[in-house]
Design an enzyme around this catalytic site. Structure first.
Site, PDB file in Angstrom:
ATOM      1  N   ASN A   9       4.899  -1.039  -2.005  1.00 40.38           N
ATOM      2  CA  ASN A   9       5.414  -2.250  -2.228  1.00 40.38           C
ATOM      3  C   ASN A   9       5.312  -2.562  -3.880  1.00 40.38           C
ATOM      4  OD1 ASN A   9       6.010  -5.117  -2.386  1.00 40.38           O
ATOM      5  ND2 ASN A   9       4.218  -5.625  -1.192  1.00 40.38           N
ATOM      6  N   TRP A  10       6.374  -2.378  -4.218  1.00 35.58           N
ATOM      7  CA  TRP A  10       6.491  -2.745  -5.955  1.00 35.58           C
ATOM      8  C   TRP A  10       6.266  -4.008  -6.163  1.00 35.58           C
ATOM      9  CZ3 TRP A  10      10.780   1.417  -7.796  1.00 35.58           C
ATOM     10  CH2 TRP A  10      10.271   2.825  -7.473  1.00 35.58           C
ATOM     11  N   LYS A  11       6.881  -4.928  -5.315  1.00 41.43           N
ATOM     12  CA  LYS A  11       6.677  -6.361  -5.654  1.00 41.43           C
ATOM     13  C   LYS A  11       7.602  -6.854  -6.692  1.00 41.43           C
ATOM     14  CE  LYS A  11       1.871  -6.519  -3.811  1.00 41.43           C
ATOM     15  NZ  LYS A  11       0.638  -7.440  -3.849  1.00 41.43           N
ATOM     16  N   HIS A  95       4.612 -10.430   4.644  1.00 43.19           N
ATOM     17  CA  HIS A  95       3.911 -10.310   3.565  1.00 43.19           C
ATOM     18  C   HIS A  95       3.046 -11.486   3.250  1.00 43.19           C
ATOM     19  CE1 HIS A  95       2.037  -9.087  -0.114  1.00 43.19           C
ATOM     20  NE2 HIS A  95       2.052  -7.988   0.366  1.00 43.19           N
ATOM     21  N   GLU A  97       2.022 -12.663   0.835  1.00 48.21           N
ATOM     22  CA  GLU A  97       2.512 -13.528  -0.500  1.00 48.21           C
ATOM     23  C   GLU A  97       3.750 -14.386  -0.105  1.00 48.21           C
ATOM     24  OE1 GLU A  97       2.973 -10.189  -3.084  1.00 48.21           O
ATOM     25  OE2 GLU A  97       0.793 -10.199  -2.829  1.00 48.21           O
ATOM     26  N   GLU A 167      -3.258  -6.459   6.509  1.00 46.17           N
ATOM     27  CA  GLU A 167      -3.629  -6.555   5.150  1.00 46.17           C
ATOM     28  C   GLU A 167      -4.438  -7.783   5.021  1.00 46.17           C
ATOM     29  OE1 GLU A 167      -0.499  -4.667   2.401  1.00 46.17           O
ATOM     30  OE2 GLU A 167       0.239  -6.362   2.853  1.00 46.17           O
ATOM     31  N   GLY A 173      -4.701  -6.859  -4.014  1.00 44.34           N
ATOM     32  CA  GLY A 173      -4.477  -6.939  -5.500  1.00 44.34           C
ATOM     33  C   GLY A 173      -5.819  -7.593  -6.168  1.00 44.34           C
ATOM     34  N   SER A 213      -5.597  -3.316  -1.828  1.00 43.44           N
ATOM     35  CA  SER A 213      -6.384  -2.381  -2.838  1.00 43.44           C
ATOM     36  C   SER A 213      -6.554  -0.892  -2.429  1.00 43.44           C
ATOM     37  CB  SER A 213      -7.561  -3.098  -3.261  1.00 43.44           C
ATOM     38  OG  SER A 213      -7.371  -4.266  -3.842  1.00 43.44           O
ATOM     39  N   GLY A 234       0.147  -1.778  -2.747  1.00 48.64           N
ATOM     40  CA  GLY A 234       0.885  -2.338  -3.810  1.00 48.64           C
ATOM     41  C   GLY A 234       0.454  -1.865  -5.498  1.00 48.64           C
TER      42      GLY A 234
HETATM   43  C1  PEP Z   1       0.379  -5.570  -0.821  1.00 46.42           C
HETATM   44  O1  PEP Z   1       0.708  -6.162  -1.534  1.00 46.42           O
HETATM   45  O2  PEP Z   1       0.732  -4.897   0.301  1.00 46.42           O
HETATM   46  C2  PEP Z   1      -0.915  -4.514  -1.143  1.00 46.42           C
HETATM   47  C3  PEP Z   1      -1.640  -3.886  -0.527  1.00 46.42           C
HETATM   48  O3  PEP Z   1      -1.187  -4.976  -2.604  1.00 46.42           O
HETATM   49  P1  PEP Z   1      -2.759  -4.102  -3.351  1.00 46.42           P
HETATM   50  O4  PEP Z   1      -2.543  -2.817  -3.060  1.00 46.42           O
HETATM   51  O5  PEP Z   1      -2.050  -4.160  -4.683  1.00 46.42           O
HETATM   52  O6  PEP Z   1      -3.700  -4.637  -2.871  1.00 46.42           O
END
Ligand code: PEP
Length: 251
Positions: A9-11, A95, A97, A167, A173, A213, A234
């Site tokens: 997920n490049w956000k 998600h 966010e 998640e 993050g 993470s 992410g």
């Molecule tokens: C995500 O946003 O789906 C995610 C898992 O981010 P990160 O790996 O940076 O925690």
């Protein structure tokens, strides 16, 4: 046997040149991998150029969001048909966010899951508790509520199109990762709930990704858990060497 599935997920990261470069490098680095399903989810504006960079590769394209209506006066939104049209196979929905920054509700996410399946997209349906839920001992209640509400009206047959991504919000993050045991506990709870809703055969076939993470250094121990079938990544998905290392660890 569930085939592992990793998605990046490049956000809201990259620009037009770096998105294409990242996709092209991953395509090169990961060619020949056939024991892991792989997808990347770039920002909407770069979907088509990333699609071109991935066209001869084994890496699928996904969107980070979708809207449930087919067309019309929905300024700023993107339909399943549009995403299919430009080569998306997957769409992330629910998600954290989008739930907690943009205020998306279970009801809206449920409409997206249903529309995606009807429209031929494969949902990556995200659920996860916030820190106060974990500390207050309500993780299972929160996550099972998100699952039940997000899957209202989804049949057993339709469920086969869905990947669930667990998640924990406190791990996204932040550099904090759920321990493999914490991840396994919630994944097992989710699979048990899916068995109640859809029967054991479907529950055993649905892939449940962990996200929060995830990185090269914790991929093996997370993937060693019996109910962790892949990762939604992410930050580490923005670095070719990290994402490629994670895929190779899983493969
Ligand atoms: C995500 O946003 O789906 C995610 C898992 O981010 P990160 O790996 O940076 O925690």
């Amino acid at each position: 046997m569930r085939k592992p599935f990793i998605a990046g997920n490049w956000k809201m990261n990259t620009d037009s040149a770096s998105a294409v470069a990242l996709a092209a490098s991953l395509a090169e680095e990961l060619k020949g991998v056939d024991t892991v399903d792989m997808a990347v989810c770039p920002p909407f504006v770069y979907l088509q150029s990333v699609a071109a960079a991935l066209s001869a590769s084994n890496i699928a394209l996904g969107s980070q969001n979708v809207y449930f209506e087919e067309k019309g006066a929905f300024t700023g939104e993107t339909s399943c048909g549009m995403l299919k049209d430009i080569g998306c196979a997957y769409a992330i929905m629910g998600h954290s966010e989008r739930r907690h920054v943009m205020g998306e509700t279970d009801e809206l996410i449920n409409k997206k899951v249903a529309a995606a399946i009807s429209g031929g997209l494969l949902p990556i349906f995200c659920v996860g508790e916030q820190l106060q839920d974990r500390e207050g001992g309500t993780t299972n209640k929160v996550v099972s509520g998100q699952i039940k509400n997000g899957l209202v009206g989804i049949s057993a047959e339709q469920m086969q199109a869905v990947t669930v991504a667990y998640e924990p919000v406190w791990a996204i993050g932040t550099g904090l990762t759920a321990t493999p045991q914490q991840a396994q506990e919630v994944h097992a709870m989710i699979r048990g709930l899916l068995a109640e809703l859809y029967g054991n055969e479907i529950a055993q076939s649905v892939r449940i990704q962990y996200g929060g993470s995830a990185k090269p250094g914790n991929t093996a121990e997370l993937m060693a858990q019996p109910d962790v079938d892949g990762l939604l990544v992410g930050g580490a998905a923005l670095k070719v060497e990290d994402f490629a290392a994670m895929v190779k660890t899983i493969a």
